[in-house]
Design a protein around this motif. Structure first.
Motif, PDB file in Angstrom:
ATOM      1  N   GLY A 112       0.795  -1.214   0.000  1.00  0.00           N
ATOM      2  CA  GLY A 112       0.000   0.000   0.000  1.00  0.00           C
ATOM      3  C   GLY A 112       0.828   1.264   0.000  1.00  0.00           C
ATOM      4  N   ILE A 113       2.111   1.147   0.272  1.00  0.00           N
ATOM      5  CA  ILE A 113       2.989   2.312   0.244  1.00  0.00           C
ATOM      6  C   ILE A 113       3.090   2.869  -1.177  1.00  0.00           C
ATOM      7  N   VAL A 114       3.045   1.990  -2.168  1.00  0.00           N
ATOM      8  CA  VAL A 114       3.181   2.439  -3.563  1.00  0.00           C
ATOM      9  C   VAL A 114       1.888   2.294  -4.357  1.00  0.00           C
ATOM     10  N   ASP A 115       1.022   1.338  -3.960  1.00  0.00           N
ATOM     11  CA  ASP A 115      -0.191   1.104  -4.740  1.00  0.00           C
ATOM     12  C   ASP A 115      -1.272   0.485  -3.853  1.00  0.00           C
ATOM     13  N   PRO A 116      -2.027   1.317  -3.121  1.00  0.00           N
ATOM     14  CA  PRO A 116      -3.030   0.796  -2.188  1.00  0.00           C
ATOM     15  C   PRO A 116      -4.166   0.030  -2.859  1.00  0.00           C
ATOM     16  N   VAL A 117      -4.523   0.426  -4.088  1.00  0.00           N
ATOM     17  CA  VAL A 117      -5.588  -0.265  -4.830  1.00  0.00           C
ATOM     18  C   VAL A 117      -5.000  -0.655  -6.193  1.00  0.00           C
ATOM     19  N   PRO A 118      -4.433  -1.858  -6.301  1.00  0.00           N
ATOM     20  CA  PRO A 118      -3.612  -2.237  -7.468  1.00  0.00           C
ATOM     21  C   PRO A 118      -4.405  -2.550  -8.736  1.00  0.00           C
ATOM     22  N   ILE A 119      -5.015  -1.541  -9.304  1.00  0.00           N
ATOM     23  CA  ILE A 119      -5.808  -1.707 -10.523  1.00  0.00           C
ATOM     24  C   ILE A 119      -4.917  -2.096 -11.703  1.00  0.00           C
ATOM     25  N   SER A 120      -3.752  -1.440 -11.799  1.00  0.00           N
ATOM     26  CA  SER A 120      -2.844  -1.708 -12.923  1.00  0.00           C
ATOM     27  C   SER A 120      -2.378  -3.151 -12.924  1.00  0.00           C
ATOM     28  N   ARG A 215      -3.526   7.567  -8.366  1.00  0.00           N
ATOM     29  CA  ARG A 215      -3.423   6.432  -9.275  1.00  0.00           C
ATOM     30  C   ARG A 215      -4.754   6.109  -9.933  1.00  0.00           C
ATOM     31  N   MET A 216      -5.842   6.245  -9.200  1.00  0.00           N
ATOM     32  CA  MET A 216      -7.153   5.954  -9.795  1.00  0.00           C
ATOM     33  C   MET A 216      -7.580   7.030 -10.782  1.00  0.00           C
ATOM     34  N   ALA A 217      -7.037   8.240 -10.642  1.00  0.00           N
ATOM     35  CA  ALA A 217      -7.344   9.281 -11.617  1.00  0.00           C
ATOM     36  C   ALA A 217      -6.768   8.926 -12.988  1.00  0.00           C
ATOM     37  N   GLY A 218      -5.590   8.289 -12.978  1.00  0.00           N
ATOM     38  CA  GLY A 218      -4.962   7.904 -14.237  1.00  0.00           C
ATOM     39  C   GLY A 218      -5.401   6.550 -14.752  1.00  0.00           C
ATOM     40  N   ASP A 219      -5.842   5.670 -13.841  1.00  0.00           N
ATOM     41  CA  ASP A 219      -6.255   4.321 -14.236  1.00  0.00           C
ATOM     42  C   ASP A 219      -7.443   3.911 -13.369  1.00  0.00           C
ATOM     43  N   PRO A 220      -8.621   4.431 -13.672  1.00  0.00           N
ATOM     44  CA  PRO A 220      -9.786   4.158 -12.820  1.00  0.00           C
ATOM     45  C   PRO A 220     -10.297   2.732 -12.995  1.00  0.00           C
ATOM     46  N   PRO A 221     -10.871   2.164 -11.916  1.00  0.00           N
ATOM     47  CA  PRO A 221     -11.499   0.842 -12.042  1.00  0.00           C
ATOM     48  C   PRO A 221     -12.848   0.976 -12.736  1.00  0.00           C
ATOM     49  N   ASP A 222     -13.416  -0.144 -13.126  1.00  0.00           N
ATOM     50  CA  ASP A 222     -14.751  -0.119 -13.718  1.00  0.00           C
ATOM     51  C   ASP A 222     -15.811   0.138 -12.646  1.00  0.00           C
ATOM     52  N   ILE A 223     -15.590  -0.435 -11.471  1.00  0.00           N
ATOM     53  CA  ILE A 223     -16.484  -0.238 -10.326  1.00  0.00           C
ATOM     54  C   ILE A 223     -15.605  -0.111  -9.085  1.00  0.00           C
ATOM     55  N   ILE A 224     -16.001   0.771  -8.176  1.00  0.00           N
ATOM     56  CA  ILE A 224     -15.254   0.873  -6.923  1.00  0.00           C
ATOM     57  C   ILE A 224     -16.206   0.694  -5.745  1.00  0.00           C
ATOM     58  N   LEU A 225     -15.816  -0.157  -4.818  1.00  0.00           N
ATOM     59  CA  LEU A 225     -16.562  -0.389  -3.584  1.00  0.00           C
ATOM     60  C   LEU A 225     -15.784   0.265  -2.442  1.00  0.00           C
ATOM     61  N   SER A 226     -16.476   1.074  -1.653  1.00  0.00           N
ATOM     62  CA  SER A 226     -15.819   1.794  -0.558  1.00  0.00           C
ATOM     63  C   SER A 226     -16.558   1.549   0.750  1.00  0.00           C
ATOM     64  N   PRO A 227     -16.299   0.419   1.408  1.00  0.00           N
ATOM     65  CA  PRO A 227     -16.953   0.166   2.697  1.00  0.00           C
ATOM     66  C   PRO A 227     -16.540   1.196   3.736  1.00  0.00           C
ATOM     67  N   LYS A 228     -17.463   1.512   4.635  1.00  0.00           N
ATOM     68  CA  LYS A 228     -17.224   2.522   5.668  1.00  0.00           C
ATOM     69  C   LYS A 228     -16.679   1.838   6.917  1.00  0.00           C
ATOM     70  N   LEU A 229     -15.375   1.949   7.107  1.00  0.00           N
ATOM     71  CA  LEU A 229     -14.704   1.200   8.170  1.00  0.00           C
ATOM     72  C   LEU A 229     -13.924   2.096   9.128  1.00  0.00           C
ATOM     73  N   SER A 230     -14.153   3.403   9.068  1.00  0.00           N
ATOM     74  CA  SER A 230     -13.340   4.302   9.880  1.00  0.00           C
ATOM     75  C   SER A 230     -13.581   4.133  11.378  1.00  0.00           C
ATOM     76  N   HIS A 231     -14.689   3.482  11.751  1.00  0.00           N
ATOM     77  CA  HIS A 231     -14.967   3.274  13.171  1.00  0.00           C
ATOM     78  C   HIS A 231     -14.155   2.128  13.754  1.00  0.00           C
ATOM     79  N   LEU A 232     -13.435   1.393  12.916  1.00  0.00           N
ATOM     80  CA  LEU A 232     -12.623   0.278  13.396  1.00  0.00           C
ATOM     81  C   LEU A 232     -11.175   0.720  13.559  1.00  0.00           C
ATOM     82  N   GLY A 233     -10.584   0.401  14.700  1.00  0.00           N
ATOM     83  CA  GLY A 233      -9.198   0.750  14.961  1.00  0.00           C
ATOM     84  C   GLY A 233      -8.233  -0.165  14.224  1.00  0.00           C
ATOM     85  N   LEU A 234      -6.985   0.273  14.128  1.00  0.00           N
ATOM     86  CA  LEU A 234      -5.968  -0.449  13.359  1.00  0.00           C
ATOM     87  C   LEU A 234      -5.792  -1.881  13.824  1.00  0.00           C
ATOM     88  N   MET A 235      -5.812  -2.117  15.132  1.00  0.00           N
ATOM     89  CA  MET A 235      -5.523  -3.441  15.674  1.00  0.00           C
ATOM     90  C   MET A 235      -6.768  -4.196  16.137  1.00  0.00           C
TER      91      MET A 235
END
Length: 262
Positions: A112-120, A215-235
């Motif tokens: 994820g440091i270089v490509d969090p959503v590896p569409i390419s 990265r998605m601006a240059g190579d967008p997916p056909d569909i993107i799913l964005s679940p709402k998970l901000s209420h969950l802590g890292l660990m």
């Protein structure tokens, strides 16, 4: 999750996360402050090996690849052969939290440091339709202090001393007496002072969000799913059932788009 899906082991993973307790999670944190991360990751890797079958990527029933980052050069590494769980271990090595993983003489950290959503990568593997899952959509600025304070309270409630005993073996018994100070610095004990893990997670979240947008601006997916998970802590892996439920809810929200596209 991708590895579990590609190897037909999703049901096993769901059963595993539904039975995890916070005490279980702490027992798998082989803490170390003399390596390249706070957690060595060997116990976690052993845990996965106990719950998932050892398989070679080339022999999976579905095509699979994991993304990692080569620490010395910053290159994006596509792991498309070899041991499946080794590829996963390399791909989840969050800098500062997990120690880097050595693979084919390369030190690898989280992809994820270089490509969090590896569409390419998906397109390079021949995908005609890319359904991307972005976990960064609502996470910046929300992942922090309240969640990590709950984690601190969980540790105190469970009275788990083994974690601090492992650290004290390296630094001496005096460190055990200062465990509350360490907890405060690692997880953040109040809203006034962010903890080390909060700073790491928050910084990486910001970075990954910006990289994902770019990265998605240059190579967008056909569909993107964005679940709402901000209420969950890292660990907070013991709240996996909540993440699974939100994943299903996210697909339901996008069902009409998915059905039309497919």
């Amino acid at each position: 999750m991708g590895a579990a899906y590609a190897s037909n082991q999703l049901d096993e993973i769901e059963k595993m996360v539904n039975t995890l307790s916070w005490k279980d999670i702490v027992s798998y944190l082989d803490m170390s402050i003399i390596g390249g991360g706070l957690i060595q990751g060997e116990k976690l890797a052993h845990f996965f090996r106990n719950h998932m079958k050892e398989m070679e990527i080339e022999l999976l029933p579905r095509r699979f690849a994991a993304v990692a980052t080569e620490l010395n050069s910053g290159r994006e590494i596509w792991l498309q052969n070899g041991n499946l769980l080794d590829a996963v271990r390399a791909s989840i090595s969050l800098p500062g939290l997990f120690t880097p993983f050595k693979h084919n003489d390369l030190w690898l950290v989280d992809g994820g440091i270089v490509d969090p959503v590896p569409i390419s990568l998906c397109r390079a593997m021949g995908a005609e339709l890319v359904i991307a899952v972005s976990l960064n959509g609502d996470i910046v600025g929300k992942h922090g202090r309240n969640n990590n304070r709950l984690i601190t309270e969980k540790i105190a409630k469970e009275n788990e001393t083994a974690l601090w005993e492992r650290i004290s073996d390296q630094l001496g018994k005096s460190l055990l007496e200062k465990k509350n100070i360490l907890l405060s610095r690692l997880f953040g004990e109040s809203l006034r002072s962010p903890g080390l893990i909060e700073v790491l997670a928050g910084s990486i979240n910001i970075m990954q969000d910006r990289i994902t947008r770019s990265r998605m601006a240059g190579d967008p997916p056909d569909i993107i799913l964005s679940p709402k998970l901000s209420h969950l802590g890292l660990m907070e892996f013991d709240r996996g059932a909540e993440a699974v439920a939100e994943g299903r809810a996210c697909v339901d929200r996008m069902r009409s788009v998915l059905e039309n596209m497919i």
